[in-house]
Design an enzyme around this catalytic site. Structure first.
Site, mmCIF file in Angstrom:
data_model
loop_
_atom_site.group_PDB
_atom_site.id
_atom_site.type_symbol
_atom_site.label_atom_id
_atom_site.label_comp_id
_atom_site.label_asym_id
_atom_site.label_seq_id
_atom_site.Cartn_x
_atom_site.Cartn_y
_atom_site.Cartn_z
ATOM 1 N N ASP A 104 3.288 6.936 -8.105
ATOM 2 C CA ASP A 104 3.117 7.727 -6.890
ATOM 3 C C ASP A 104 2.924 9.189 -7.296
ATOM 4 O O ASP A 104 3.381 9.617 -8.360
ATOM 5 C CB ASP A 104 4.370 7.553 -6.021
ATOM 6 C CG ASP A 104 4.390 8.516 -4.860
ATOM 7 O OD1 ASP A 104 3.412 8.540 -4.099
ATOM 8 O OD2 ASP A 104 5.387 9.254 -4.733
ATOM 9 N N ASP B 298 3.185 12.469 -5.014
ATOM 10 C CA ASP B 298 4.080 13.493 -4.469
ATOM 11 C C ASP B 298 5.533 13.006 -4.484
ATOM 12 O O ASP B 298 5.860 11.959 -3.929
ATOM 13 C CB ASP B 298 3.663 13.850 -3.039
ATOM 14 C CG ASP B 298 2.210 14.341 -2.973
ATOM 15 O OD1 ASP B 298 1.647 14.698 -4.022
ATOM 16 O OD2 ASP B 298 1.645 14.361 -1.862
ATOM 17 N N HIS C 52 -6.617 7.420 4.977
ATOM 18 C CA HIS C 52 -6.624 6.915 6.362
ATOM 19 C C HIS C 52 -5.290 7.137 7.068
ATOM 20 O O HIS C 52 -4.257 7.317 6.442
ATOM 21 C CB HIS C 52 -6.912 5.397 6.344
ATOM 22 C CG HIS C 52 -8.109 5.017 5.547
ATOM 23 N ND1 HIS C 52 -8.046 4.263 4.397
ATOM 24 C CD2 HIS C 52 -9.419 5.331 5.723
ATOM 25 C CE1 HIS C 52 -9.263 4.091 3.902
ATOM 26 N NE2 HIS C 52 -10.120 4.735 4.674
HETATM 27 MG MG LIG Z 1 6.110 10.130 -2.951
HETATM 28 ZN ZN LIG Z 2 -6.356 3.502 3.501
#
Ligand SMILES: [Mg+2]
Ligand SMILES: [Zn+2]
Length: 184
Positions: A4, A6, A87
């Site tokens: 991941d 952030d 999205h």
């Molecule tokens: Mg994160």
């Molecule tokens: Zn997406």
């Protein structure tokens, strides 16, 4: 290893739309370098709903990732690829306002990356600071590691009974060490 962004690779700072707010953890470059040396592909998997919400220009996502890649390269580390989901079902930008299959906790980004890079998901790990990261990993068939940076410490405290991560580490360096151990 899927990572991941952030709160895991760099500090969590809300909707990131300015390079001056990209803050590396002091251990991130070395952790990625150790994974490189251990033969692991390192792939960033990040939800960027700020793009759909009109808060983060999509062009900035590429700028931020180039910046991260350059910082890694300066320290002898390499990220194999960056995958992001722009999205959100409540987005303000019509083309990106949708229920997609790539927003974590859904596994779409991981399965796409695995196909592109020919990675074996069953021998991969997803490392992140939120349950949605771990759920995405589990749904894709990876092992999972929760880090206590970002939202991780709060997620650990809030963790209900049920299926938790395979491991919990203080940060990305600890997660990298655990992952590297498995491939002694
Ligand atoms: Mg994160
Ligand atoms: Zn997406």
């Amino acid at each position: 290893m899927f990572v991941d962004r952030d709160g895991t690779l760099i500090e969590e700072s809300g909707y990131l739309s300015d390079l001056s707010r990209v803050t590396f953890y002091p251990f991130s470059v070395d952790a990625v370098r150790q994974l490189n040396l251990g033969g692991f592909a390192v792939v960033v998997i990040t939800n960027q709903s700020g793009v759909a919400r009109g808060i983060v220009p999509e062009s900035f996502v590429a700028v931020a990732h180039r910046h991260i890649a350059e910082r890694m390269a300066a320290g002898g580390a390499h990220i194999d690829a960056f995958y992001y989901c722009p999205h959100h079902p409540d987005g303000t930008i019509a083309a990106l306002r949708k229920t997609c299959d790539c927003r974590k906790p859904l596994p779409g980004l991981l399965t796409r990356a695995a196909a592109d890079l020919e990675l074996d998901l069953s021998r991969s790990f997803m490392v992140g600071d939120r349950m949605q990261d771990l759920e995405a990993g589990r749904a894709a068939g990876t092992k999972t590691v929760l880090v206590r940076t970002g939202y991780g410490a709060a997620e650990e405290r809030a963790q209900r009974t049920g299926v938790g991560p395979e491991a919990t580490a203080d940060n990305l360096a600890g997660a990298a060490a655990r992952v590297l151990q498995t491939r002694g």
